[in-house]
Design a protein around this motif. Structure first.
Motif, PDB file in Angstrom:
ATOM      1  N   ILE A  63       0.823  -1.215   0.000  1.00  0.00           N
ATOM      2  CA  ILE A  63       0.000   0.000   0.000  1.00  0.00           C
ATOM      3  C   ILE A  63       0.856   1.263   0.000  1.00  0.00           C
ATOM      4  N   HIS A  64       2.088   1.180   0.535  1.00  0.00           N
ATOM      5  CA  HIS A  64       2.959   2.357   0.473  1.00  0.00           C
ATOM      6  C   HIS A  64       3.574   2.525  -0.907  1.00  0.00           C
ATOM      7  N   GLN A  65       3.678   1.440  -1.659  1.00  0.00           N
ATOM      8  CA  GLN A  65       4.027   1.584  -3.068  1.00  0.00           C
ATOM      9  C   GLN A  65       2.861   2.176  -3.855  1.00  0.00           C
ATOM     10  N   GLU A  66       1.643   1.835  -3.423  1.00  0.00           N
ATOM     11  CA  GLU A  66       0.428   2.400  -4.029  1.00  0.00           C
ATOM     12  C   GLU A  66       0.400   3.907  -3.849  1.00  0.00           C
ATOM     13  N   SER A  67       0.709   4.369  -2.639  1.00  0.00           N
ATOM     14  CA  SER A  67       0.727   5.800  -2.351  1.00  0.00           C
ATOM     15  C   SER A  67       1.631   6.082  -1.157  1.00  0.00           C
ATOM     16  N   PRO A  68       2.657   6.918  -1.330  1.00  0.00           N
ATOM     17  CA  PRO A  68       3.513   7.284  -0.194  1.00  0.00           C
ATOM     18  C   PRO A  68       2.799   8.169   0.824  1.00  0.00           C
ATOM     19  N   TYR A  69       1.586   8.619   0.481  1.00  0.00           N
ATOM     20  CA  TYR A  69       0.834   9.486   1.384  1.00  0.00           C
ATOM     21  C   TYR A  69       0.053   8.708   2.442  1.00  0.00           C
ATOM     22  N   PHE A  70      -0.015   7.380   2.320  1.00  0.00           N
ATOM     23  CA  PHE A  70      -0.727   6.585   3.320  1.00  0.00           C
ATOM     24  C   PHE A  70      -0.053   6.703   4.686  1.00  0.00           C
ATOM     25  N   SER A  71      -0.868   6.694   5.716  1.00  0.00           N
ATOM     26  CA  SER A  71      -0.355   6.736   7.086  1.00  0.00           C
ATOM     27  C   SER A  71       0.487   5.498   7.390  1.00  0.00           C
ATOM     28  N   ASP A  72       1.512   5.669   8.193  1.00  0.00           N
ATOM     29  CA  ASP A  72       2.400   4.562   8.554  1.00  0.00           C
ATOM     30  C   ASP A  72       1.708   3.512   9.408  1.00  0.00           C
ATOM     31  N   HIS A  73       0.575   3.846  10.031  1.00  0.00           N
ATOM     32  CA  HIS A  73      -0.069   2.884  10.943  1.00  0.00           C
ATOM     33  C   HIS A  73      -0.913   1.844  10.206  1.00  0.00           C
ATOM     34  N   ARG A 106      -6.876  10.933   8.528  1.00  0.00           N
ATOM     35  CA  ARG A 106      -6.409   9.788   9.309  1.00  0.00           C
ATOM     36  C   ARG A 106      -5.681   8.776   8.411  1.00  0.00           C
ATOM     37  N   PHE A 107      -6.159   8.604   7.195  1.00  0.00           N
ATOM     38  CA  PHE A 107      -5.533   7.661   6.263  1.00  0.00           C
ATOM     39  C   PHE A 107      -4.440   8.317   5.430  1.00  0.00           C
ATOM     40  N   TYR A 108      -4.618   9.605   5.112  1.00  0.00           N
ATOM     41  CA  TYR A 108      -3.643  10.362   4.319  1.00  0.00           C
ATOM     42  C   TYR A 108      -3.245  11.632   5.086  1.00  0.00           C
ATOM     43  N   PRO A 109      -2.363  11.536   6.066  1.00  0.00           N
ATOM     44  CA  PRO A 109      -2.031  12.717   6.881  1.00  0.00           C
ATOM     45  C   PRO A 109      -1.495  13.885   6.060  1.00  0.00           C
ATOM     46  N   GLY A 110      -0.870  13.608   4.921  1.00  0.00           N
ATOM     47  CA  GLY A 110      -0.243  14.659   4.139  1.00  0.00           C
ATOM     48  C   GLY A 110      -1.199  15.524   3.340  1.00  0.00           C
ATOM     49  N   ILE A 111      -2.503  15.225   3.369  1.00  0.00           N
ATOM     50  CA  ILE A 111      -3.447  16.017   2.563  1.00  0.00           C
ATOM     51  C   ILE A 111      -4.165  17.077   3.393  1.00  0.00           C
ATOM     52  N   GLU A 112      -3.698  17.301   4.621  1.00  0.00           N
ATOM     53  CA  GLU A 112      -4.403  18.217   5.522  1.00  0.00           C
ATOM     54  C   GLU A 112      -4.575  19.607   4.933  1.00  0.00           C
ATOM     55  N   ASP A 113      -3.616  20.057   4.129  1.00  0.00           N
ATOM     56  CA  ASP A 113      -3.678  21.401   3.561  1.00  0.00           C
ATOM     57  C   ASP A 113      -4.210  21.420   2.121  1.00  0.00           C
ATOM     58  N   MET A 114      -4.742  20.304   1.672  1.00  0.00           N
ATOM     59  CA  MET A 114      -5.285  20.250   0.319  1.00  0.00           C
ATOM     60  C   MET A 114      -6.521  21.148   0.203  1.00  0.00           C
ATOM     61  N   LEU A 115      -6.658  21.848  -0.922  1.00  0.00           N
ATOM     62  CA  LEU A 115      -7.766  22.781  -1.132  1.00  0.00           C
ATOM     63  C   LEU A 115      -9.046  22.024  -1.462  1.00  0.00           C
ATOM     64  N   MET A 116     -10.109  22.257  -0.669  1.00  0.00           N
ATOM     65  CA  MET A 116     -11.418  21.696  -0.970  1.00  0.00           C
ATOM     66  C   MET A 116     -12.201  22.702  -1.805  1.00  0.00           C
ATOM     67  N   ILE A 117     -12.700  22.254  -2.965  1.00  0.00           N
ATOM     68  CA  ILE A 117     -13.411  23.141  -3.890  1.00  0.00           C
ATOM     69  C   ILE A 117     -14.864  23.305  -3.488  1.00  0.00           C
ATOM     70  N   ARG A 118     -15.530  22.197  -3.196  1.00  0.00           N
ATOM     71  CA  ARG A 118     -16.944  22.248  -2.836  1.00  0.00           C
ATOM     72  C   ARG A 118     -17.358  20.929  -2.189  1.00  0.00           C
TER      73      ARG A 118
END
Length: 393
Positions: free
Chosen positions: A125-135, A307-319
């Protein structure tokens, strides 16, 4: 106002109605589609665009989904309008070792049924996405899962149906249905009457109201869901991801989550679109037809995603937007003739699987009306009578 004569009238211009119109038109029937709004203006425009087997019960449910996946692949080659068909597969991610054990059983059942499932470990799953939480300990994959643009697929099906001669009457609300002595039907609308030999109720969350017009009880209820749209500012993932707890949220199982997550039925769904956005869901509530966006639900979904992708906390939500899933008690749609009302059919109640199951539903209804002996899936598990038997026992 104008009156229409037709062989078959389909009430509902969403993806289910469009798929039925396409397969009936292809079989040579004269068809009229009636919708009180526009094409794809209801649930079909308020959802993601997945053709999934990964979240289906092993057995009949997953086999029906596999058949639909095969049909959608064929449609990607047959229909004139492209509808952003992709076939990347999808994954379910587990949050605990307990979920991993349940996932292994789920995968084995699906593999035994002939579906392309496999387990994923932490490294996978970390090869799938490096943004996944380590837990996160791992998950599972279904290689056959596909994705489409639900708007475009609905329009592509409807355009092809119209090429076959289908008439489309939008902004036309059904007000009454009369079952005549000769077995035909008069459908009275806000724009004249439609005289037809057969009626297909494909009205989604409003199928119950249409059924009541002919004295029929259809146990379909609206189940509200929220979806967030974010800009794809980071390469978080290339394909559909859901948490394994989504299955428990969908089917009513118990999860170890906070009270608000449980109350709103929140479970993470994360989907990249071809237009370079992310769709993030999901929630499940029974609160009637209140379509207002609830910001507490939006916040609960965002917390779950972080919780699953900690690195997206600052991602812009459009709507954020909401829609209604047409829910049935056993989570299977009703795709059925009505024994007590010859010529009347129901094709609704797909909950969150309308996009997934539209093609197989359209094909099955066409086969029912054409009285085929062999059908694409056995119709008995989808019959309206399964609920009527419960009532009479």
């Amino acid at each position: 106002m104008s009156n229409t004569n037709t062989d078959i009238a389909i009430i509902g211009g969403g993806i289910i109605g469009a798929a039925i119109a396409y397969y009936l038109g292809k079989a040579g029937h004269t068809v009229t589609v009636i919708d009180r709004g526009d094409v794809a203006s209801g649930t079909s425009s308020k959802c993601d665009g997945n053709i999934l087997a990964i979240d289906k019960d092993p057995g009949f449910d997953s086999q029906m989904s596999l058949q639909s996946q095969n049909l959608v692949k064929e449609l990607s080659e047959e229909l004139t309008l492209p509808f952003e068909y992709r076939n990347p597969g999808s994954i379910l991610v587990c949050e605990s070792e307990q979920e991993m054990e349940a996932a292994e059983k789920w995968v084995q059942l699906q593999k035994d049924a002939g579906l392309s499932f496999r387990m994923l470990d932490r490294e996978d799953i970390h090869q799938e996405s490096p943004y996944f939480s380590d837990h996160l300990p791992g998950g599972l994959e279904c290689a056959s899962d596909a994705t489409v643009n639900p708007y475009l697929l609905t329009y592509a099906l409807m355009e092809e149906a119209m090429n076959f001669g289908c008439q489309l009457r939008t902004h036309t609300e059904v007000t009454d249905i009369q079952h005549l002595n000769d077995g035909c039907f008069n459908i009275n609308t806000t724009d004249g009457a439609v005289h037809t030999q057969k009626v297909v109720n494909a009205a989604g969350v409003w199928a119950r109201e249409i059924g009541a017009m002919v004295g029929l009880e259809i146990p379909i209820y609206p189940r509200k869901g929220h979806i967030l749209v974010s800009s794809r500012s980071q390469p978080v993932g290339e394909r559909k991801m859901m948490e394994f707890g989504y299955l428990m949220s969908k089917f009513g199982g118990e999860r170890q989550v906070d009270e608000e997550t449980e109350r709103y039925g929140v479970a993470l769904v994360f989907e990249p679109t071809e237009s370079q956005n992310f769709l993030i869901g999901s929630s499940r509530e029974f609160i009637g037809f209140d379509s207002a966006v609830n910001h507490r639900v939006v916040q609960a979904i965002a917390r779950r995603a972080i919780r699953f992708y900690p690195g997206i906390e600052d991602m812009l939500m459009i709507r954020a937007y909401t829609g209604f899933r047409p829910w049935t008690e056993d989570h299977l749609p009703i795709v059925s003739k009505v024994d007590d009302i010859p010529g009347f059919y129901v094709a609704a109640g797909h909950e969150g699987d309308g996009i997934s199951l539209a093609a197989v539903t359209g094909k099955l209804v066409s086969e029912m009306i054409n009285e085929k002996k062999e059908m694409i899936v056995p119709p008995e598990p989808l019959s309206l009578q399964r609920f009527q038997k419960k009532v009479t026992q």
